[in-house]
Design a protein around this motif. Structure first.
Motif, short mmCIF file in Angstrom:
data_model
loop_
_atom_site.label_atom_id
_atom_site.label_comp_id
_atom_site.label_asym_id
_atom_site.label_seq_id
_atom_site.Cartn_x
_atom_site.Cartn_y
_atom_site.Cartn_z
N MET A 1 0.83 -1.20 0.00
CA MET A 1 0.00 0.00 0.00
C MET A 1 0.87 1.26 0.00
N ILE A 2 1.94 1.23 0.76
CA ILE A 2 2.85 2.38 0.79
C ILE A 2 3.46 2.60 -0.58
N HIS A 3 3.86 1.52 -1.22
CA HIS A 3 4.45 1.61 -2.56
C HIS A 3 3.43 2.18 -3.55
N LYS A 4 2.20 1.66 -3.51
CA LYS A 4 1.17 2.14 -4.43
C LYS A 4 0.85 3.61 -4.16
N ASP A 5 0.82 4.00 -2.89
CA ASP A 5 0.55 5.40 -2.56
C ASP A 5 1.67 6.30 -3.07
N SER A 6 2.89 5.83 -2.94
CA SER A 6 4.03 6.60 -3.44
C SER A 6 3.93 6.77 -4.95
N GLU A 7 3.57 5.71 -5.65
CA GLU A 7 3.39 5.80 -7.10
C GLU A 7 2.27 6.77 -7.44
N ARG A 8 1.17 6.72 -6.67
CA ARG A 8 0.04 7.61 -6.91
C ARG A 8 0.47 9.07 -6.74
N VAL A 9 1.22 9.34 -5.70
CA VAL A 9 1.69 10.70 -5.45
C VAL A 9 2.59 11.16 -6.60
N GLN A 10 3.47 10.29 -7.06
CA GLN A 10 4.34 10.64 -8.18
C GLN A 10 3.53 10.90 -9.44
N ASP A 11 2.51 10.08 -9.67
CA ASP A 11 1.64 10.29 -10.83
C ASP A 11 0.91 11.63 -10.74
N GLU A 12 0.40 11.93 -9.53
CA GLU A 12 -0.29 13.21 -9.35
C GLU A 12 0.65 14.39 -9.58
N GLN A 13 1.87 14.26 -9.10
CA GLN A 13 2.84 15.34 -9.30
C GLN A 13 3.16 15.50 -10.79
N ALA A 14 3.30 14.40 -11.48
CA ALA A 14 3.58 14.47 -12.93
C ALA A 14 2.41 15.10 -13.66
N MET A 15 1.19 14.72 -13.30
CA MET A 15 0.01 15.31 -13.94
C MET A 15 -0.08 16.79 -13.64
N GLN A 16 0.22 17.17 -12.39
CA GLN A 16 0.17 18.59 -12.03
C GLN A 16 1.19 19.39 -12.83
N LYS A 17 2.36 18.85 -13.04
CA LYS A 17 3.38 19.53 -13.84
C LYS A 17 2.91 19.71 -15.28
N LYS A 18 2.27 18.65 -15.82
CA LYS A 18 1.77 18.76 -17.19
C LYS A 18 0.66 19.80 -17.28
N ILE A 19 -0.23 19.81 -16.29
CA ILE A 19 -1.32 20.79 -16.27
C ILE A 19 -0.74 22.20 -16.18
N ASP A 20 0.23 22.37 -15.26
CA ASP A 20 0.85 23.69 -15.12
C ASP A 20 1.52 24.13 -16.41
N ALA A 21 2.18 23.21 -17.08
CA ALA A 21 2.86 23.54 -18.35
C ALA A 21 1.83 23.93 -19.40
N LEU A 22 0.73 23.20 -19.48
CA LEU A 22 -0.33 23.54 -20.44
C LEU A 22 -0.95 24.90 -20.13
N LEU A 23 -1.18 25.16 -18.84
CA LEU A 23 -1.75 26.45 -18.46
C LEU A 23 -0.81 27.60 -18.79
N GLU A 24 0.47 27.38 -18.60
CA GLU A 24 1.45 28.40 -18.97
C GLU A 24 1.42 28.66 -20.47
N ARG A 25 1.31 27.59 -21.24
CA ARG A 25 1.25 27.75 -22.71
C ARG A 25 0.00 28.53 -23.09
N LEU A 26 -1.13 28.20 -22.44
CA LEU A 26 -2.38 28.93 -22.75
C LEU A 26 -2.27 30.39 -22.36
N ASN A 27 -1.68 30.64 -21.21
CA ASN A 27 -1.53 32.03 -20.75
C ASN A 27 -0.60 32.82 -21.66
N ALA A 28 0.38 32.14 -22.19
CA ALA A 28 1.34 32.81 -23.08
C ALA A 28 0.73 33.07 -24.44
N PHE A 29 -0.30 32.40 -24.80
CA PHE A 29 -0.93 32.53 -26.11
C PHE A 29 -1.69 33.77 -26.20
#
Length: 76
Positions: free
Chosen positions: A48-76
């Motif tokens: 469970m700890i391992h799966k939670d760690s993977e989930r947190v990493q996935d959420e962080q990766a998704m948040q980075k992608k979302i932030d990058a997309l929002l920056e691109r939209l804001n720059a447009f």
């Protein structure tokens, strides 16, 4: 007569010792069972700890992608 009393007392002591030994064996079996159960629980917890760690990493990766997309939209 005294011999019978002494033998009777020894029989009573022997009976109590046998019950005590049986109880000790039962407790040892229960302890072993609990050790196995604890090992299983610890293994599930580690999973469970391992799966939670993977989930947190996935959420962080998704948040980075979302932030990058929002920056691109804001720059447009």
């Amino acid at each position: 007569m005294e011999r019978d009393v002494v033998l009777s007392r020894f029989d009573a002591i022997e009976s109590k010792v046998e019950r005590l030994l049986a109880h000790c064996r039962a407790l040892e079996e229960e302890r072993e069972s609990l050790k196995v159960e604890l090992a299983d629980t610890n293994a599930r917890l580690e999973e469970m700890i391992h799966k939670d760690s993977e989930r947190v990493q996935d959420e962080q990766a998704m948040q980075k992608k979302i932030d990058a997309l929002l920056e691109r939209l804001n720059a447009f």
